[in-house]
Design a protein around this motif. Structure first.
Motif, PDB file in Angstrom:
ATOM      1  N   GLY A  24       0.837  -1.167   0.442  1.00 35.64           N
ATOM      2  CA  GLY A  24      -0.017  -0.315  -0.407  1.00 35.64           C
ATOM      3  C   GLY A  24       0.973   1.016   0.219  1.00 35.64           C
ATOM      4  N   HIS A  25       0.918   2.284   0.674  1.00 33.95           N
ATOM      5  CA  HIS A  25       0.979   3.534   0.770  1.00 33.95           C
ATOM      6  C   HIS A  25       1.981   3.446   2.182  1.00 33.95           C
ATOM      7  N   GLU A  26       2.384   2.458   2.568  1.00 35.57           N
ATOM      8  CA  GLU A  26       3.468   3.116   3.428  1.00 35.57           C
ATOM      9  C   GLU A  26       4.631   2.135   3.545  1.00 35.57           C
ATOM     10  N   THR A  27       5.701   3.123   3.890  1.00 34.57           N
ATOM     11  CA  THR A  27       7.548   2.820   3.643  1.00 34.57           C
ATOM     12  C   THR A  27       7.470   1.588   3.940  1.00 34.57           C
ATOM     13  N   PHE A  28       8.132   0.458   3.302  1.00 33.67           N
ATOM     14  CA  PHE A  28       8.998  -1.178   3.435  1.00 33.67           C
ATOM     15  C   PHE A  28       9.481  -1.391   3.422  1.00 33.67           C
ATOM     16  N   ALA A  29      10.551  -2.207   3.671  1.00 30.55           N
ATOM     17  CA  ALA A  29      11.602  -3.050   3.675  1.00 30.55           C
ATOM     18  C   ALA A  29      11.981  -3.891   2.705  1.00 30.55           C
ATOM     19  N   VAL A  30      12.763  -3.884   2.552  1.00 29.78           N
ATOM     20  CA  VAL A  30      12.845  -5.197   0.910  1.00 29.78           C
ATOM     21  C   VAL A  30      14.277  -5.987   1.781  1.00 29.78           C
ATOM     22  N   MET A  31      14.034  -6.925   1.930  1.00 29.58           N
ATOM     23  CA  MET A  31      15.492  -8.294   2.477  1.00 29.58           C
ATOM     24  C   MET A  31      15.673  -9.108   0.982  1.00 29.58           C
ATOM     25  N   LEU A  32      16.719  -9.392   0.948  1.00 26.10           N
ATOM     26  CA  LEU A  32      16.549 -10.723  -0.067  1.00 26.10           C
ATOM     27  C   LEU A  32      17.115 -11.781   0.568  1.00 26.10           C
ATOM     28  N   GLY A  33      16.228 -12.561   0.366  1.00 24.72           N
ATOM     29  CA  GLY A  33      16.597 -13.764   0.818  1.00 24.72           C
ATOM     30  C   GLY A  33      17.562 -14.658   0.792  1.00 24.72           C
ATOM     31  N   ASP A  34      18.467 -14.441   0.656  1.00 25.20           N
ATOM     32  CA  ASP A  34      20.073 -15.702   0.395  1.00 25.20           C
ATOM     33  C   ASP A  34      21.444 -14.270   1.113  1.00 25.20           C
ATOM     34  N   ASP A  35      20.803 -12.906   1.761  1.00 27.86           N
ATOM     35  CA  ASP A  35      22.077 -12.462   2.419  1.00 27.86           C
ATOM     36  C   ASP A  35      21.555 -12.293   3.317  1.00 27.86           C
ATOM     37  N   LEU A  36      22.184 -12.844   4.580  1.00 26.42           N
ATOM     38  CA  LEU A  36      22.404 -12.919   5.724  1.00 26.42           C
ATOM     39  C   LEU A  36      22.772 -11.657   6.672  1.00 26.42           C
ATOM     40  N   ILE A  37      22.191 -11.402   7.249  1.00 33.13           N
ATOM     41  CA  ILE A  37      23.409 -10.224   7.751  1.00 33.13           C
ATOM     42  C   ILE A  37      23.355 -10.882   9.915  1.00 33.13           C
ATOM     43  N   ASP A  38      24.321 -10.749  10.757  1.00 31.12           N
ATOM     44  CA  ASP A  38      24.632 -11.379  11.729  1.00 31.12           C
ATOM     45  C   ASP A  38      23.923 -10.940  12.885  1.00 31.12           C
ATOM     46  N   ALA A  39      22.825 -11.734  13.540  1.00 31.80           N
ATOM     47  CA  ALA A  39      22.618 -11.076  14.065  1.00 31.80           C
ATOM     48  C   ALA A  39      22.790 -10.069  15.359  1.00 31.80           C
ATOM     49  N   ARG A  40      23.586 -10.642  15.775  1.00 33.93           N
ATOM     50  CA  ARG A  40      24.665  -9.931  16.577  1.00 33.93           C
ATOM     51  C   ARG A  40      25.237  -8.633  16.022  1.00 33.93           C
ATOM     52  N   ASP A  41      24.868  -8.041  14.684  1.00 31.74           N
ATOM     53  CA  ASP A  41      25.197  -6.515  14.216  1.00 31.74           C
ATOM     54  C   ASP A  41      24.177  -6.154  13.400  1.00 31.74           C
ATOM     55  N   PRO A  42      23.112  -5.801  14.441  1.00 28.12           N
ATOM     56  CA  PRO A  42      21.668  -5.120  13.588  1.00 28.12           C
ATOM     57  C   PRO A  42      22.061  -4.114  12.258  1.00 28.12           C
ATOM     58  N   LEU A  43      21.180  -3.846  11.671  1.00 28.00           N
ATOM     59  CA  LEU A  43      21.214  -3.548  10.615  1.00 28.00           C
ATOM     60  C   LEU A  43      19.918  -2.468   9.962  1.00 28.00           C
ATOM     61  N   LEU A  44      18.854  -3.359  10.068  1.00 24.60           N
ATOM     62  CA  LEU A  44      17.664  -3.131   9.675  1.00 24.60           C
ATOM     63  C   LEU A  44      17.110  -2.401  10.500  1.00 24.60           C
ATOM     64  N   SER A  45      17.402  -2.418  11.690  1.00 20.98           N
ATOM     65  CA  SER A  45      16.524  -1.291  12.873  1.00 20.98           C
ATOM     66  C   SER A  45      17.151   0.439  12.785  1.00 20.98           C
ATOM     67  N   ARG A  46      18.510  -0.024  12.013  1.00 16.78           N
ATOM     68  CA  ARG A  46      19.278   1.910  11.731  1.00 16.78           C
ATOM     69  C   ARG A  46      18.628   2.369  10.930  1.00 16.78           C
ATOM     70  N   MET A  47      18.484   1.227   9.751  1.00 15.03           N
ATOM     71  CA  MET A  47      18.312   1.636   8.281  1.00 15.03           C
ATOM     72  C   MET A  47      16.900   2.277   8.752  1.00 15.03           C
ATOM     73  N   ILE A  48      15.833   1.517   8.978  1.00  9.43           N
ATOM     74  CA  ILE A  48      14.657   1.917   9.453  1.00  9.43           C
ATOM     75  C   ILE A  48      14.560   3.416   9.794  1.00  9.43           C
ATOM     76  N   GLU A  49      15.085   3.694  11.460  1.00  7.97           N
ATOM     77  CA  GLU A  49      15.500   4.633  12.578  1.00  7.97           C
ATOM     78  C   GLU A  49      15.552   5.904  11.366  1.00  7.97           C
ATOM     79  N   VAL A  50      16.528   6.166  10.204  1.00 10.90           N
ATOM     80  CA  VAL A  50      17.100   6.343   9.261  1.00 10.90           C
ATOM     81  C   VAL A  50      16.321   7.198   8.617  1.00 10.90           C
ATOM     82  N   SER A  51      15.110   6.333   7.508  1.00 16.32           N
ATOM     83  CA  SER A  51      14.675   6.282   7.109  1.00 16.32           C
ATOM     84  C   SER A  51      13.253   7.677   7.368  1.00 16.32           C
TER      85      SER A  51
END
Ligand code: UTP
Length: 297
Positions: A123-150
């Motif tokens: 719909g009309h909301e901001t959203f995240a796209v995450m590639l299913g073959d790219d893993l980010i280590d749970a100990r190094d959070p990235l997505l929450s920082r990206m959402i915060e900046v956005s």
């Protein structure tokens, strides 16, 4: 904390040709990394960033993906009868993580085309796209920082990582200016898979994006680019060139641990590294590796 309305989109309709024949009848996002399919790590990452609604874009091998996030009552029943509560919990994990939805991409016409399939759900909301073959280590959070900046800057945000210049031809590459935040850059231009000599930097786009809904209008008219595919990078390049469309395009520079499970060698390394970190497998694997290493030349 994330806005409750942010949804995650996981495109998993690619052909996965680098992994044939393993991916002949199964999407590469279902390949096991230690003992979980790659996509489950990605859904767990979305949940850790506060997202509870995930849309998976599926292709010709949809069944394995859909089944994985579904309940399997016979298996649950058998494990319950055996009193194997540990395994029962592991089996039920995937189906209770988040609300997982599926949409089909008829033809794999590219990542941009796959993202466009999410329009109705997002719909009309901001959203995240995450590639299913790219893993980010749970100990190094990235997505929450990206959402915060956005959300703070009303911006489109892509994840960037410094790579060796000899590797940049495998990625989308960003031409950037610095900002007041040391981990955030302003993207002036993007080039999909440039030759090393044409690359504007060694900053590669990795598989996490926080997009604004305006991207859908851009994708509607994005022509096929590199490889004859509708490229998400080309649509982002249009946004970066003209900030009047949807505000700035920013990059969050990630320096944590990332595992590229779409590439065979990287996949093997990822499985090994993640297994070494596990209490149940790490010690035995470490001693075996120590025994093996002197025999290698
Ligand atoms: P890749 O280019 O890595 O995927 O796409 P691929 O084509 O499956 O892999 P190879 O190179 O042939 O081995 C990046 C992501 O976009 C998805 C893929 O599933 C992957 O997560 N994708 C790509 C789609 O969902 N649809 C497409 O048409 C293309």
């Amino acid at each position: 904390m994330t806005q409750p309305s942010i949804k995650a989109v996981i495109p998993a309709a690619g052909l996965g040709t680098r992994f044939l024949p393993a991916t002949k009848a199964m999407p590469k996002e279902m390949l096991p990394v230690v003992d979980k399919p790659a996509i489950q790590y990605v859904v767990e990452e979305a949940v850790a960033a506060g997202i509870d609604d995930v849309l998976v874009i599926i292709g010709r091998n949809k069944n394995a993906l859909a089944n994985h996030f579904d309940r399997v009552t016979e298996l649950e029943h058998t494990l319950e009868q055996k009193g194997d509560h540990g395994k029962l919990a592991r089996v039920m994990e995937a189906s209770s993580l988040a609300d997982v939805h599926f949409v089909r991409q008829g033809d794999p016409k590219g990542l941009g085309h796959a993202v466009l399939r999410a329009r109705k759900h997002v719909g009309h909301e901001t959203f995240a796209v995450m590639l299913g073959d790219d893993l980010i280590d749970a100990r190094d959070p990235l997505l929450s920082r990206m959402i915060e900046v956005s959300l703070a800057q009303s911006a489109t945000v892509v994840a960037l990582m410094e790579v060796d210049p000899s590797q940049i031809h495998l990625y989308g590459c960003a031409d950037v200016d610095t900002t007041a935040d040391s981990d955030v850059v302003r993207i002036k231009a993007l080039v999909e898979k440039p030759k090393a000599e044409d690359a504007p930097s060694n900053l590669a786009i990795i598989g996490r994006y926080v997009l604004k809904p305006e991207i859908f209008d851009v994708l509607e008219h994005t022509e096929p680019g590199k490889g004859g595919e509708i490229q998400l990078t080309d649509a982002l390049e249009e946004l970066a060139e003209d900030e009047s469309i949807a505000g700035p395009v920013l990059g969050v520079i990630f320096s944590g641990r990332r595992y590229d499970t779409g590439d065979r060698l990287e996949y093997l390394k990822s499985s090994l590294l993640l297994a070494l970190d596990r209490d149940d497998l790490g010690p035995a694997l470490t001693s075996w590796l120590k025994e093996l290493t002197p025999t290698l030349d």
